[in-house]
Design an enzyme around this catalytic site. Structure first.
Site, PDB file in Angstrom:
ATOM      1  N   ALA A  14       0.840  -1.308   0.067  1.00 58.46           N
ATOM      2  CA  ALA A  14       0.027  -0.049   0.201  1.00 58.46           C
ATOM      3  C   ALA A  14       1.283   0.660   0.271  1.00 58.46           C
ATOM      4  CB  ALA A  14      -0.543   0.475   1.567  1.00 58.46           C
ATOM      5  N   VAL A  65       5.309 -10.007   2.432  1.00 63.06           N
ATOM      6  CA  VAL A  65       3.882 -11.080   3.030  1.00 63.06           C
ATOM      7  C   VAL A  65       4.243 -12.529   2.438  1.00 63.06           C
ATOM      8  CG1 VAL A  65       2.260  -9.445   2.428  1.00 63.06           C
ATOM      9  CG2 VAL A  65       3.212 -10.282   0.324  1.00 63.06           C
ATOM     10  N   SER A 143      -6.944 -10.082 -11.559  1.00 57.01           N
ATOM     11  CA  SER A 143      -6.285  -8.716 -12.499  1.00 57.01           C
ATOM     12  C   SER A 143      -7.378  -9.694 -13.798  1.00 57.01           C
ATOM     13  CB  SER A 143      -4.751  -9.047 -13.227  1.00 57.01           C
ATOM     14  OG  SER A 143      -5.098  -8.332 -14.295  1.00 57.01           O
ATOM     15  N   TYR A 155       2.783 -14.382 -13.836  1.00 58.32           N
ATOM     16  CA  TYR A 155       1.096 -13.534 -13.276  1.00 58.32           C
ATOM     17  C   TYR A 155       0.053 -13.687 -13.718  1.00 58.32           C
ATOM     18  CZ  TYR A 155      -0.894  -8.477 -12.399  1.00 58.32           C
ATOM     19  OH  TYR A 155      -1.512  -7.479 -11.885  1.00 58.32           O
ATOM     20  N   LYS A 159      -3.064 -14.953 -10.450  1.00 59.99           N
ATOM     21  CA  LYS A 159      -3.846 -14.101 -10.336  1.00 59.99           C
ATOM     22  C   LYS A 159      -5.300 -15.079 -10.507  1.00 59.99           C
ATOM     23  CE  LYS A 159      -2.537  -9.848  -9.380  1.00 59.99           C
ATOM     24  NZ  LYS A 159      -2.448  -9.789  -7.873  1.00 59.99           N
TER      25      LYS A 159
END
Length: 255
Positions: A14, A65, A143, A155, A159
């Site tokens: 963030a 994370v 996404s 990716y 996703k």
């Protein structure tokens, strides 16, 4: 009175882009906000720029994370410093784009690790508190690339995996008062998509123009567009919605 007065929201990745836009929206609507980012300095700086309402607080926390211990420690720090946890937005992500025959195992593992493993570990750490209080909102970032995109096998797989993960969370956690949903952004004007433009050897403005031209609403998205969807899905207004993925793409996937 804001929709998130008295609530604590955790947003990963963030410090910038969609994550910061989402953190800003939650702060505007009354939440205390934990800004998580790999770079703790950037997280703290971003937290200091949030438009907090009276009585709300913000904290910036450095967190990888994809590391179980770091994820658990970050959640416990949030609970300790902000007084609880009610909303988790799994936004942290990276790209390592390349055609399949050029993609390295490291490129694959890094992207899967941050997106999928990261969402799993953060959710596992947060759900303990959510189950105990019988309340929680989880929002995962997917996404449009989940539907497939040249040069993004890692990716795209991550996703789409997020969408399956989200549906399963809805099934498992619904009986405990927890909603889990996902947002799948289309092209959003961020530092990440600007970097993609440069990798393709074009100016960011040109890539934005091309994407806008192939979009029914004839514009690209902004972080605020995703933040608006996230705020709704994490609010009590959406308490009868769970396990769903909302495409926020200006209609791009209609073509």
């Amino acid at each position: 009175m804001g929709r998130f007065d008295g609530r604590v929201a955790v947003i990963t990745g963030a410090a910038r882009g969609i994550g910061f836009g989402t953190a800003t929206r939650f702060a505007e609507e009354g939440a205390s906000v934990a800004v998580l980012d790999l770079d703790e300095g950037a997280a703290a700086e971003a937290a200091g720029r949030l438009p907090l309402v009276e009585g709300a607080k913000a904290v910036g926390i450095g967190c990888d994370v994809s590391d179980a211990g770091a994820a658990e420690a970050a959640v416990e720090r949030v609970v300790s410093e902000l007084g609880g946890i009610h909303v988790l937005v799994n936004n942290a992500g990276i790209t390592r784009d390349n055609l399949l025959f050029k993609m390295t195992e490291e490129d694959w593992d890094l992207v899967i690790g941050v997106h999928l493993r990261g969402a799993f570990l953060m959710t596992k750490a947060a759900q303990k508190h959510f189950v105990e209080q019988r309340y929680g909102k989880i929002l995962n970032l997917s996404s449009v690339s989940a539907l497939g995109n040249r040069g993004q096998a890692n990716y795209s797989a991550a996703k789409m995996g997020i969408q399956g993960f989200t549906r399963t969370l809805g099934i498992e956690l619904g009986p405990f008062g927890i909603n889990a949903n996902a947002v799948a952004p289309g092209f959003i004007a961020t530092e990440m998509t600007d970097a993609t433009a440069r990798r393709l050897k074009m100016e960011p403005e040109e890539l934005r123009r091309l994407n806008a031209e192939h979009n029914p609403v004839r514009r690209v998205g902004e972080p605020a567009d995703i933040a608006a969807a996230a705020a709704f899905l994490c609010s009590d207004e959406a308490s009868y919605i769970t396990g769903q993925t909302l495409y926020v793409d200006g209609g791009a996937k209609l073509g």
